[in-house]
Scaffold this motif. Structure first.
Motif, PDB file in Angstrom:
ATOM      1  N   ILE A   1     -45.920   3.046  33.799  1.00 16.74           N
ATOM      2  CA  ILE A   1     -46.023   4.391  33.218  1.00 16.74           C
ATOM      3  C   ILE A   1     -44.801   4.685  32.352  1.00 16.74           C
ATOM      4  CG2 ILE A   1     -46.021   6.862  33.777  1.00 16.74           C
ATOM      5  CD1 ILE A   1     -47.913   6.155  36.125  1.00 16.74           C
ATOM      6  N   PHE A   2     -43.611   4.295  32.836  1.00 15.17           N
ATOM      7  CA  PHE A   2     -42.390   4.477  32.041  1.00 15.17           C
ATOM      8  C   PHE A   2     -42.481   3.720  30.715  1.00 15.17           C
ATOM      9  CE2 PHE A   2     -38.125   3.060  30.791  1.00 15.17           C
ATOM     10  CZ  PHE A   2     -37.538   4.305  30.561  1.00 15.17           C
ATOM     11  N   SER A   3     -43.019   2.519  30.770  1.00 11.76           N
ATOM     12  CA  SER A   3     -43.204   1.721  29.550  1.00 11.76           C
ATOM     13  C   SER A   3     -44.120   2.437  28.569  1.00 11.76           C
ATOM     14  CB  SER A   3     -43.773   0.349  29.925  1.00 11.76           C
ATOM     15  OG  SER A   3     -44.111  -0.379  28.779  1.00 11.76           O
ATOM     16  N   GLU A   4     -45.191   2.999  29.064  1.00 12.13           N
ATOM     17  CA  GLU A   4     -46.119   3.731  28.191  1.00 12.13           C
ATOM     18  C   GLU A   4     -45.476   4.998  27.633  1.00 12.13           C
ATOM     19  OE1 GLU A   4     -49.043   2.653  27.100  1.00 12.13           O
ATOM     20  OE2 GLU A   4     -48.875   0.842  28.316  1.00 12.13           O
ATOM     21  N   LEU A   5     -44.669   5.677  28.452  1.00 12.11           N
ATOM     22  CA  LEU A   5     -43.976   6.872  27.968  1.00 12.11           C
ATOM     23  C   LEU A   5     -42.970   6.516  26.870  1.00 12.11           C
ATOM     24  CD1 LEU A   5     -43.407   8.816  31.317  1.00 12.11           C
ATOM     25  CD2 LEU A   5     -44.965   9.437  29.447  1.00 12.11           C
ATOM     26  N   THR A   6     -42.327   5.366  27.020  1.00 10.27           N
ATOM     27  CA  THR A   6     -41.402   4.894  25.989  1.00 10.27           C
ATOM     28  C   THR A   6     -42.163   4.609  24.692  1.00 10.27           C
ATOM     29  OG1 THR A   6     -39.981   3.937  27.690  1.00 10.27           O
ATOM     30  CG2 THR A   6     -39.672   3.142  25.445  1.00 10.27           C
ATOM     31  N   ALA A   7     -43.315   3.959  24.805  1.00  9.23           N
ATOM     32  CA  ALA A   7     -44.143   3.688  23.620  1.00  9.23           C
ATOM     33  C   ALA A   7     -44.616   4.993  22.987  1.00  9.23           C
ATOM     34  CB  ALA A   7     -45.331   2.806  23.993  1.00  9.23           C
ATOM     35  N   PHE A   8     -44.949   5.980  23.821  1.00  8.30           N
ATOM     36  CA  PHE A   8     -45.371   7.283  23.317  1.00  8.30           C
ATOM     37  C   PHE A   8     -44.239   7.933  22.524  1.00  8.30           C
ATOM     38  CE2 PHE A   8     -46.003  11.831  23.444  1.00  8.30           C
ATOM     39  CZ  PHE A   8     -47.372  11.989  23.258  1.00  8.30           C
ATOM     40  N   ALA A   9     -43.022   7.920  23.093  1.00 16.02           N
ATOM     41  CA  ALA A   9     -41.870   8.529  22.423  1.00 16.02           C
ATOM     42  C   ALA A   9     -41.568   7.820  21.100  1.00 16.02           C
ATOM     43  CB  ALA A   9     -40.645   8.496  23.341  1.00 16.02           C
ATOM     44  N   PHE A  10     -41.617   6.485  21.101  1.00 17.07           N
ATOM     45  CA  PHE A  10     -41.393   5.723  19.871  1.00 17.07           C
ATOM     46  C   PHE A  10     -42.428   6.116  18.820  1.00 17.07           C
ATOM     47  CE2 PHE A  10     -42.433   2.169  17.107  1.00 17.07           C
ATOM     48  CZ  PHE A  10     -41.196   1.837  16.592  1.00 17.07           C
ATOM     49  N   SER A  11     -43.685   6.177  19.229  1.00 11.94           N
ATOM     50  CA  SER A  11     -44.757   6.519  18.289  1.00 11.94           C
ATOM     51  C   SER A  11     -44.576   7.922  17.729  1.00 11.94           C
ATOM     52  CB  SER A  11     -46.117   6.403  18.973  1.00 11.94           C
ATOM     53  OG  SER A  11     -46.349   5.075  19.356  1.00 11.94           O
ATOM     54  N   LEU A  12     -44.181   8.855  18.593  1.00 13.61           N
ATOM     55  CA  LEU A  12     -43.993  10.237  18.160  1.00 13.61           C
ATOM     56  C   LEU A  12     -42.822  10.357  17.185  1.00 13.61           C
ATOM     57  CD1 LEU A  12     -44.693  13.264  18.409  1.00 13.61           C
ATOM     58  CD2 LEU A  12     -43.114  13.360  20.342  1.00 13.61           C
ATOM     59  N   ILE A  13     -41.680   9.779  17.561  1.00 15.30           N
ATOM     60  CA  ILE A  13     -40.465   9.976  16.767  1.00 15.30           C
ATOM     61  C   ILE A  13     -40.465   9.109  15.510  1.00 15.30           C
ATOM     62  CG2 ILE A  13     -37.947   9.719  16.763  1.00 15.30           C
ATOM     63  CD1 ILE A  13     -38.137  10.354  19.842  1.00 15.30           C
ATOM     64  N   ILE A  14     -40.694   7.817  15.672  1.00 12.89           N
ATOM     65  CA  ILE A  14     -40.571   6.897  14.539  1.00 12.89           C
ATOM     66  C   ILE A  14     -41.811   6.925  13.648  1.00 12.89           C
ATOM     67  CG2 ILE A  14     -40.228   4.491  13.841  1.00 12.89           C
ATOM     68  CD1 ILE A  14     -37.768   5.781  15.187  1.00 12.89           C
ATOM     69  N   LEU A  15     -42.975   6.753  14.248  1.00 12.54           N
ATOM     70  CA  LEU A  15     -44.181   6.620  13.428  1.00 12.54           C
ATOM     71  C   LEU A  15     -44.712   7.960  12.928  1.00 12.54           C
ATOM     72  CD1 LEU A  15     -46.021   3.771  15.355  1.00 12.54           C
ATOM     73  CD2 LEU A  15     -44.811   3.621  13.184  1.00 12.54           C
TER      74      LEU A  15
ATOM     75  N   MET B   1     -45.541  -6.606  24.193  1.00 11.18           N
ATOM     76  CA  MET B   1     -44.616  -7.537  24.821  1.00 11.18           C
ATOM     77  C   MET B   1     -43.956  -6.907  26.044  1.00 11.18           C
ATOM     78  SD  MET B   1     -41.583  -9.650  22.982  1.00 11.18           S
ATOM     79  CE  MET B   1     -40.598  -8.232  22.617  1.00 11.18           C
ATOM     80  N   ASN B   2     -43.860  -7.695  27.108  1.00 13.36           N
ATOM     81  CA  ASN B   2     -43.132  -7.259  28.290  1.00 13.36           C
ATOM     82  C   ASN B   2     -42.590  -8.476  29.022  1.00 13.36           C
ATOM     83  OD1 ASN B   2     -45.114  -8.336  30.046  1.00 13.36           O
ATOM     84  ND2 ASN B   2     -46.323  -6.478  29.883  1.00 13.36           N
TER      85      ASN B   2
END
Length: 165
Positions: free
Chosen positions: A89-103, A70-71
């Motif tokens: 790219i910022f959006s993808e980095l945010t998704a990366f951080a979410f995946s790393l920390i939460i998932l 979603m965007n």
């Protein structure tokens, strides 16, 4: 990179499809045992619930790979193509951080905590079913790296738009 994306996506599509077929079959089995045999099957109901969670998280990974998350493009479209690329790219980095920390991090923690608990009907460690969280977190991280690479090379096209070209 494109070959890795294609292999991962094909594998996830097969897993999600098999999961869906299994859920349909198990649900039909539940109906049969409940209404025809008059002896409900508690294990199949529990397994369907866990398969649904797995299918949802695997589907989220597929969407991450397609950059279909979603965007709100109305904001990004007001900027120049260079700024749009940076925002993507910022959006993808945010998704990366979410995946790393939460998932991944959170998923490993909850999985290890739940290994001592058993499911009521299946008699399996609950943690076995939570393994999907770190697994999908890793898949999402791989996809976000691939997405950043594609955005850097091709601009802000989604993965499905790039296939059309």
């Amino acid at each position: 990179m494109k070959q890795l994306r294609n292999v991962l996506t094909a594998l996830l599509n097969v897993l999600a499809g098999v999961s869906l077929i299994a859920m349909v079959a198990l649900t039909c089995w539940q109906v049969f045992t409940r209404y025809v045999l008059q002896n409900p099957s508690p294990w199949s109901e529990e397994l369907v619930a866990y398969l649904f969670a797995w299918a949802s998280l695997l589907g989220a990974s597929i969407i991450t790979g397609e950059r279909g998350h979603m965007n709100i493009p109305i904001v990004a479209e007001r900027f120049s193509p260079g700024i749009q690329k940076l925002l993507a790219i910022f959006s993808e980095l945010t998704a990366f951080a979410f995946s790393l920390i939460i998932l991944v991090y959170g998923g490993v923690k909850i999985t290890s905590l739940a290994m001592g608990q058993m499911t009521s009907a299946l008699g399996t460690a609950v943690g076995v079913f939570y393994v999907v969280m770190p697994l999908c977190g890793i898949l999402n991280m791989i996809y976000t790296v691939l997405n950043i690479s594609d955005i850097s090379k091709n601009g802000v096209l989604t993965a499905s738009e790039e296939k059309e070209d």
